[in-house]
Design a protein around this motif. Structure first.
Motif, PDB file in Angstrom:
ATOM      1  N   GLU A   1       0.831  -1.209   0.000  1.00 54.89           N
ATOM      2  CA  GLU A   1       0.000   0.000   0.000  1.00 54.89           C
ATOM      3  C   GLU A   1       0.863   1.256   0.000  1.00 54.89           C
ATOM      4  O   GLU A   1       0.586   2.216  -0.716  1.00 54.89           O
ATOM      5  N   PHE A   2       1.896   1.242   0.823  1.00 56.96           N
ATOM      6  CA  PHE A   2       2.799   2.389   0.895  1.00 56.96           C
ATOM      7  C   PHE A   2       3.440   2.649  -0.467  1.00 56.96           C
ATOM      8  O   PHE A   2       3.403   3.767  -0.981  1.00 56.96           O
ATOM      9  N   ARG A   3       4.029   1.625  -1.037  1.00 57.23           N
ATOM     10  CA  ARG A   3       4.719   1.773  -2.323  1.00 57.23           C
ATOM     11  C   ARG A   3       3.756   2.240  -3.411  1.00 57.23           C
ATOM     12  O   ARG A   3       4.098   3.076  -4.254  1.00 57.23           O
ATOM     13  N   ALA A   4       2.536   1.744  -3.408  1.00 58.77           N
ATOM     14  CA  ALA A   4       1.547   2.122  -4.413  1.00 58.77           C
ATOM     15  C   ALA A   4       1.120   3.585  -4.298  1.00 58.77           C
ATOM     16  O   ALA A   4       0.644   4.175  -5.265  1.00 58.77           O
ATOM     17  N   ASN A   5       1.311   4.182  -3.126  1.00 61.99           N
ATOM     18  CA  ASN A   5       0.881   5.559  -2.894  1.00 61.99           C
ATOM     19  C   ASN A   5       2.013   6.573  -2.932  1.00 61.99           C
ATOM     20  O   ASN A   5       1.789   7.744  -2.646  1.00 61.99           O
ATOM     21  N   VAL A   6       3.209   6.152  -3.287  1.00 67.13           N
ATOM     22  CA  VAL A   6       4.337   7.072  -3.433  1.00 67.13           C
ATOM     23  C   VAL A   6       4.524   7.334  -4.923  1.00 67.13           C
ATOM     24  O   VAL A   6       4.528   6.402  -5.726  1.00 67.13           O
ATOM     25  N   TYR A   7       4.682   8.600  -5.277  1.00 67.52           N
ATOM     26  CA  TYR A   7       4.861   8.952  -6.688  1.00 67.52           C
ATOM     27  C   TYR A   7       6.166   8.373  -7.219  1.00 67.52           C
ATOM     28  O   TYR A   7       7.206   8.460  -6.588  1.00 67.52           O
ATOM     29  N   ARG A   8       6.097   7.793  -8.402  1.00 67.49           N
ATOM     30  CA  ARG A   8       7.286   7.243  -9.052  1.00 67.49           C
ATOM     31  C   ARG A   8       7.506   7.994 -10.360  1.00 67.49           C
ATOM     32  O   ARG A   8       6.615   8.036 -11.218  1.00 67.49           O
ATOM     33  N   ASP A   9       8.677   8.605 -10.492  1.00 69.59           N
ATOM     34  CA  ASP A   9       9.040   9.358 -11.683  1.00 69.59           C
ATOM     35  C   ASP A   9       9.185   8.373 -12.845  1.00 69.59           C
ATOM     36  O   ASP A   9      10.071   7.517 -12.820  1.00 69.59           O
ATOM     37  N   PRO A  10       8.339   8.482 -13.869  1.00 72.45           N
ATOM     38  CA  PRO A  10       8.376   7.507 -14.960  1.00 72.45           C
ATOM     39  C   PRO A  10       9.653   7.584 -15.800  1.00 72.45           C
ATOM     40  O   PRO A  10      10.076   6.583 -16.363  1.00 72.45           O
ATOM     41  N   GLU A  11      10.257   8.749 -15.869  1.00 74.68           N
ATOM     42  CA  GLU A  11      11.484   8.894 -16.660  1.00 74.68           C
ATOM     43  C   GLU A  11      12.698   8.286 -15.969  1.00 74.68           C
ATOM     44  O   GLU A  11      13.518   7.633 -16.591  1.00 74.68           O
ATOM     45  N   ARG A  12      12.807   8.542 -14.665  1.00 81.04           N
ATOM     46  CA  ARG A  12      13.969   8.056 -13.924  1.00 81.04           C
ATOM     47  C   ARG A  12      13.722   6.731 -13.231  1.00 81.04           C
ATOM     48  O   ARG A  12      14.660   6.056 -12.816  1.00 81.04           O
ATOM     49  N   GLY A  13      12.449   6.366 -13.056  1.00 82.78           N
ATOM     50  CA  GLY A  13      12.129   5.104 -12.403  1.00 82.78           C
ATOM     51  C   GLY A  13      12.412   5.095 -10.916  1.00 82.78           C
ATOM     52  O   GLY A  13      12.594   4.038 -10.325  1.00 82.78           O
ATOM     53  N   VAL A  14      12.432   6.290 -10.308  1.00 86.53           N
ATOM     54  CA  VAL A  14      12.689   6.387  -8.871  1.00 86.53           C
ATOM     55  C   VAL A  14      11.461   6.951  -8.175  1.00 86.53           C
ATOM     56  O   VAL A  14      10.626   7.607  -8.780  1.00 86.53           O
ATOM     57  N   TYR A  15      11.358   6.685  -6.879  1.00 85.59           N
ATOM     58  CA  TYR A  15      10.258   7.201  -6.069  1.00 85.59           C
ATOM     59  C   TYR A  15      10.639   8.581  -5.550  1.00 85.59           C
ATOM     60  O   TYR A  15      11.786   8.826  -5.207  1.00 85.59           O
ATOM     61  N   ILE A  16       9.642   9.465  -5.488  1.00 89.24           N
ATOM     62  CA  ILE A  16       9.872  10.821  -5.021  1.00 89.24           C
ATOM     63  C   ILE A  16       9.089  11.003  -3.725  1.00 89.24           C
ATOM     64  O   ILE A  16       7.889  10.754  -3.671  1.00 89.24           O
ATOM     65  N   ILE A  17       9.805  11.464  -2.681  1.00 88.53           N
ATOM     66  CA  ILE A  17       9.131  11.756  -1.412  1.00 88.53           C
ATOM     67  C   ILE A  17       9.343  13.221  -1.081  1.00 88.53           C
ATOM     68  O   ILE A  17       9.844  13.983  -1.908  1.00 88.53           O
ATOM     69  N   ALA A  18       9.009  13.642   0.117  1.00 86.85           N
ATOM     70  CA  ALA A  18       8.927  15.036   0.533  1.00 86.85           C
ATOM     71  C   ALA A  18      10.023  15.960   0.004  1.00 86.85           C
ATOM     72  O   ALA A  18       9.731  17.034  -0.480  1.00 86.85           O
ATOM     73  N   ASP A  19      11.254  15.583   0.101  1.00 81.06           N
ATOM     74  CA  ASP A  19      12.321  16.500  -0.313  1.00 81.06           C
ATOM     75  C   ASP A  19      12.710  16.328  -1.774  1.00 81.06           C
ATOM     76  O   ASP A  19      13.707  16.870  -2.225  1.00 81.06           O
ATOM     77  N   GLU A  20      11.910  15.589  -2.513  1.00 80.41           N
ATOM     78  CA  GLU A  20      12.064  15.381  -3.938  1.00 80.41           C
ATOM     79  C   GLU A  20      13.334  14.636  -4.345  1.00 80.41           C
ATOM     80  O   GLU A  20      13.758  14.702  -5.478  1.00 80.41           O
ATOM     81  N   GLN A  21      13.951  13.937  -3.426  1.00 78.38           N
ATOM     82  CA  GLN A  21      15.078  13.100  -3.823  1.00 78.38           C
ATOM     83  C   GLN A  21      14.556  11.818  -4.422  1.00 78.38           C
ATOM     84  O   GLN A  21      13.489  11.349  -4.057  1.00 78.38           O
TER      85      GLN A  21
END
Length: 53
Positions: A5-25
């Motif tokens: 559930e957590f992973r499904a609700n975190v935005y994933r940048d489609p270009e880089r394939g990484v998850y983005i959280i609060a500080d945009e890292q």
């Protein structure tokens, strides 16, 4: 909240394939799992799923 559930609700940048959280890292799956285990699973961080108020 489960890991899935957590992973499904975190935005994933489609270009880089990484998850983005609060500080945009960008986080890999392994790094995101550390965030989940350290903060979400223990109750230190509360995550509101997308689309909920």
């Amino acid at each position: 909240m489960s890991w899935e559930e957590f992973r499904a609700n975190v935005y994933r940048d489609p270009e880089r394939g990484v998850y983005i959280i609060a500080d945009e890292q960008g986080l890999s799956d392994a790094e995101l799992r550390v965030v989940y285990e350290r903060y979400v699973k223990t109750g230190v961080l509360v995550v509101k799923p997308l689309g909920r108020r």
